[in-house]
Write a protein that holds these residues in place. Structure first.
Motif, PDB file in Angstrom:
ATOM      1  N   HIS A 127       0.829  -1.216   0.000  1.00  0.00           N
ATOM      2  CA  HIS A 127       0.000   0.000   0.000  1.00  0.00           C
ATOM      3  C   HIS A 127       0.861   1.263   0.000  1.00  0.00           C
ATOM      4  O   HIS A 127       0.697   2.162   0.835  1.00  0.00           O
ATOM      5  CB  HIS A 127      -0.936   0.004   1.207  1.00  0.00           C
ATOM      6  N   LEU A 128       1.757   1.360  -0.966  1.00  0.00           N
ATOM      7  CA  LEU A 128       2.718   2.461  -0.965  1.00  0.00           C
ATOM      8  C   LEU A 128       2.068   3.821  -1.218  1.00  0.00           C
ATOM      9  O   LEU A 128       2.555   4.844  -0.728  1.00  0.00           O
ATOM     10  CB  LEU A 128       3.817   2.199  -1.994  1.00  0.00           C
ATOM     11  N   MET A 129       0.954   3.850  -1.961  1.00  0.00           N
ATOM     12  CA  MET A 129       0.325   5.144  -2.217  1.00  0.00           C
ATOM     13  C   MET A 129      -0.274   5.723  -0.941  1.00  0.00           C
ATOM     14  O   MET A 129      -0.270   6.945  -0.742  1.00  0.00           O
ATOM     15  CB  MET A 129      -0.740   5.027  -3.308  1.00  0.00           C
ATOM     16  N   THR A 130      -0.766   4.860  -0.051  1.00  0.00           N
ATOM     17  CA  THR A 130      -1.245   5.320   1.259  1.00  0.00           C
ATOM     18  C   THR A 130      -0.108   5.972   2.026  1.00  0.00           C
ATOM     19  O   THR A 130      -0.269   7.038   2.647  1.00  0.00           O
ATOM     20  CB  THR A 130      -1.824   4.144   2.064  1.00  0.00           C
ATOM     21  N   LEU A 131       1.061   5.348   2.001  1.00  0.00           N
ATOM     22  CA  LEU A 131       2.239   5.904   2.650  1.00  0.00           C
ATOM     23  C   LEU A 131       2.616   7.248   2.032  1.00  0.00           C
ATOM     24  O   LEU A 131       2.947   8.206   2.758  1.00  0.00           O
ATOM     25  CB  LEU A 131       3.404   4.927   2.532  1.00  0.00           C
TER      26      LEU A 131
END
Length: 270
Positions: free
Chosen positions: A254-258
């Motif tokens: 979930h890199l976009m959340t980060l």
């Protein structure tokens, strides 16, 4: 400068590799971050923010009556709506690879790519990440220049071979090298960073004082968009410097959340 590397403890070499269709071995790294770690996230957000605007310059650059947070979110940073997310993903991935080269591989990596962007929702021109190793004060044939092309796919369940795209675009770095070096040098001079200017000057002397040039292609992907079998189809045989090309894959959950959390924190803690 306000740079930190604590967040790189989350970047783990998995020991996995893929072998591309042209026979190159590519290491796989996992970014195992912890957004609940307030200290590291806060320090990383400051590190991230200062790529776009040094904290000491914020009071001068932001319009009168505008908060630092509002200035960063509405003028300096790419925004949350289109095309902002793709620019955010690209900037995040380039900065992460810059940190990898500087703190894990001991290159000097000038941080000049984002602070003079005119439009936040556009990518910066020139090579994505450049790193330098100088043996001593005099030019040496073993001095190294590394030039990385970085491609990101941080949306979920989107399977494309961004490593191949990075390889293809990396070939352009040879033709834009002089312009990229000149751009970095000008921005370092604007900051009165004469030590940095001296380093770049050495690497502008590639005719009378040769050095090693290494090209790099990096793919940064969220877990659900990372298909190793797809990435393994990559072929670098047509790269302008195929024998001097290295590759890197970084994946994470979930890199976009980060990314959105990092931009928000960077603005709100300014």
């Amino acid at each position: 400068m306000p740079w930190t590397n604590e967040h790189l403890q989350w970047l783990q070499d998995t020991g996995e590799t893929i072998t591309t269709s042209c026979g190159k071995t590519v290491p796989i790294y996992e970014f195992r971050y912890d957004m609940a770690d307030e200290a590291i996230m806060s320090n990383w957000a400051r590190h991230f923010r200062n790529h776009y605007c040094l904290d000491c310059d914020l009071p001068i650059l932001k319009p009168e009556g505008m908060s630092s947070s509002e200035y960063l979110l509405t003028i300096k940073f790419p925004n949350r709506s289109n095309p902002g997310p793709s620019i955010r993903a690209g900037d995040f991935s380039e900065i992460l690879v810059a940190d990898y080269l500087q703190f894990l591989r001991d290159y000097y990596v000038p941080r000049t790519r984002y602070d003079r962007k005119i439009i936040g929702n556009e990518s910066s021109k020139g090579s994505d990440v450049m790193g330098f190793k100088q043996i001593d004060h005099e030019p040496n044939n073993n001095d190294e220049l590394v030039i990385y092309e970085v491609k990101a796919k941080l949306s979920e369940n989107s399977i494309t071979n961004v490593l191949q795209t990075a390889i293809n675009d990396s070939s352009k770095d040879e033709t834009r090298l002089a312009e990229s070096l000149n751009g970095i040098k000008q921005r370092l001079y604007d900051r009165h960073d004469l030590d940095g200017v001296s380093v770049i000057s050495r690497f502008q002397r590639n005719i009378d004082a040769p050095y090693k040039t290494i090209y790099g292609a990096a793919a940064v992907l969220t877990e659900t968009s990372c298909r190793l079998d797809t990435l393994a189809e990559s072929n670098s045989a047509n790269h302008v410097a195929a024998t001097n090309l290295e590759m890197l894959v970084i994946r994470g959950q979930h890199l976009m959340t980060l990314v959105h959390e990092l931009f928000d924190r960077a603005a709100n803690e300014a």
